[in-house]
Scaffold this motif. Structure first.
Motif, PDB file in Angstrom:
ATOM      1  N   SER A  49      13.752  26.476 -30.368  1.00 52.79           N
ATOM      2  CA  SER A  49      14.439  26.443 -28.910  1.00 52.79           C
ATOM      3  C   SER A  49      15.175  27.515 -28.533  1.00 52.79           C
ATOM      4  O   SER A  49      15.863  28.240 -29.595  1.00 52.79           O
ATOM      5  N   LYS A  87      12.681  24.294 -25.156  1.00 54.90           N
ATOM      6  CA  LYS A  87      11.806  24.372 -26.387  1.00 54.90           C
ATOM      7  C   LYS A  87      10.391  25.090 -26.068  1.00 54.90           C
ATOM      8  O   LYS A  87      10.267  25.612 -25.447  1.00 54.90           O
ATOM      9  N   GLY A 122      19.069  31.045 -21.587  1.00 52.15           N
ATOM     10  CA  GLY A 122      19.267  31.383 -22.742  1.00 52.15           C
ATOM     11  C   GLY A 122      19.393  31.506 -23.814  1.00 52.15           C
ATOM     12  O   GLY A 122      19.296  32.699 -24.037  1.00 52.15           O
ATOM     13  N   LYS A 164      24.505  24.974 -32.829  1.00 51.71           N
ATOM     14  CA  LYS A 164      25.272  23.477 -32.255  1.00 51.71           C
ATOM     15  C   LYS A 164      25.207  23.143 -31.152  1.00 51.71           C
ATOM     16  O   LYS A 164      24.893  21.873 -30.536  1.00 51.71           O
ATOM     17  N   SER A 165      24.712  24.502 -30.309  1.00 47.83           N
ATOM     18  CA  SER A 165      24.520  24.653 -28.309  1.00 47.83           C
ATOM     19  C   SER A 165      23.474  23.232 -27.780  1.00 47.83           C
ATOM     20  O   SER A 165      22.515  23.216 -28.733  1.00 47.83           O
ATOM     21  N   ALA A 166      23.764  23.386 -27.124  1.00 49.39           N
ATOM     22  CA  ALA A 166      22.494  22.061 -26.352  1.00 49.39           C
ATOM     23  C   ALA A 166      21.255  23.332 -26.268  1.00 49.39           C
ATOM     24  O   ALA A 166      21.411  24.241 -26.274  1.00 49.39           O
ATOM     25  N   VAL A 167      20.053  22.431 -26.544  1.00 49.42           N
ATOM     26  CA  VAL A 167      18.718  23.252 -25.876  1.00 49.42           C
ATOM     27  C   VAL A 167      18.729  22.839 -24.526  1.00 49.42           C
ATOM     28  O   VAL A 167      18.743  21.853 -23.941  1.00 49.42           O
ATOM     29  N   VAL A 168      18.527  24.291 -24.773  1.00 50.67           N
ATOM     30  CA  VAL A 168      18.230  24.724 -22.706  1.00 50.67           C
ATOM     31  C   VAL A 168      16.626  24.030 -22.321  1.00 50.67           C
ATOM     32  O   VAL A 168      15.766  23.744 -21.327  1.00 50.67           O
ATOM     33  N   HIS A 172      19.088  28.021 -26.809  1.00 49.42           N
ATOM     34  CA  HIS A 172      20.134  27.151 -26.701  1.00 49.42           C
ATOM     35  C   HIS A 172      20.907  28.019 -25.529  1.00 49.42           C
ATOM     36  O   HIS A 172      20.305  29.041 -25.009  1.00 49.42           O
ATOM     37  N   ARG A 173      21.532  27.039 -25.221  1.00 43.62           N
ATOM     38  CA  ARG A 173      22.357  27.284 -23.880  1.00 43.62           C
ATOM     39  C   ARG A 173      23.847  28.688 -24.647  1.00 43.62           C
ATOM     40  O   ARG A 173      24.166  29.234 -23.677  1.00 43.62           O
ATOM     41  N   GLU A 174      23.761  28.493 -25.149  1.00 45.35           N
ATOM     42  CA  GLU A 174      25.067  29.171 -26.101  1.00 45.35           C
ATOM     43  C   GLU A 174      24.489  29.873 -27.861  1.00 45.35           C
ATOM     44  O   GLU A 174      23.649  29.427 -28.096  1.00 45.35           O
TER      45      GLU A 174
END
Length: 148
Positions: free
Chosen positions: A96, A110, A138, A104-108, A98-100
């Motif tokens: 994935s 896959k 990301g 633990k951050s949101a997945v932008v 991620h945004r950050e």
């Protein structure tokens, strides 16, 4: 330990450190359909072609040619003019972006193996900031990619 032996040991240790400190050099295929050859000559046998932005590790530079390795370990020659310094990465295992720079951050989005991503920044924390060709950006873990 005799003085001469200490000198030899120190020289060997410094040589090993210098070798380990050498950074890998990567380039990418500059366009679609770049041909890779068995030898550094257009008369050499054509081995395969690459898509634009495929990362390649540079092993040797010889005149107008580069000897390179791809993510699968194949070694071939490419014309230097067909290689770009723009950095791209190739996904080697599904994961994935991620945004950050945190799992633990949101997945932008896959990722799947062989996806090509533009490298924007190496955070030096085990995360790389990347950009998908569709414009999404990301962070991805370094163990999920090749070409760094």
């Amino acid at each position: 330990m005799p003085k001469a032996m200490r000198g030899i040991c120190l020289f060997a240790a410094l040589a090993l450190c210098a070798h380990a400190a050498q950074a890998l050099e990567f380039r990418t295929a500059a366009k679609h359909g770049v041909v890779l050859y068995e030898a550094p000559s257009e008369k050499g046998r054509k081995l395969f072609t690459l898509s634009r932005a495929t990362p390649l590790e540079v092993l040797v530079e010889q005149g107008d040619w580069l000897r390179v390795r791809d993510h699968k370990g194949s070694i071939a020659w490419i014309k230097k003019k067909d290689a770009s310094a723009q950095r791209h990465l190739q996904v080697i295992k599904a994961g994935s972006v991620h945004r950050e720079a945190s799992a633990k951050s949101a997945v932008v989005f896959k990722t799947e193996p062989d996806l090509l991503l533009e490298m924007l920044e190496n955070t030096k924390t085990g995360w790389l900031k990347v950009k998908h060709r569709d414009g999404l950006t990301g962070f991805v873990r370094i163990e999920e990619i090749w070409g760094l």
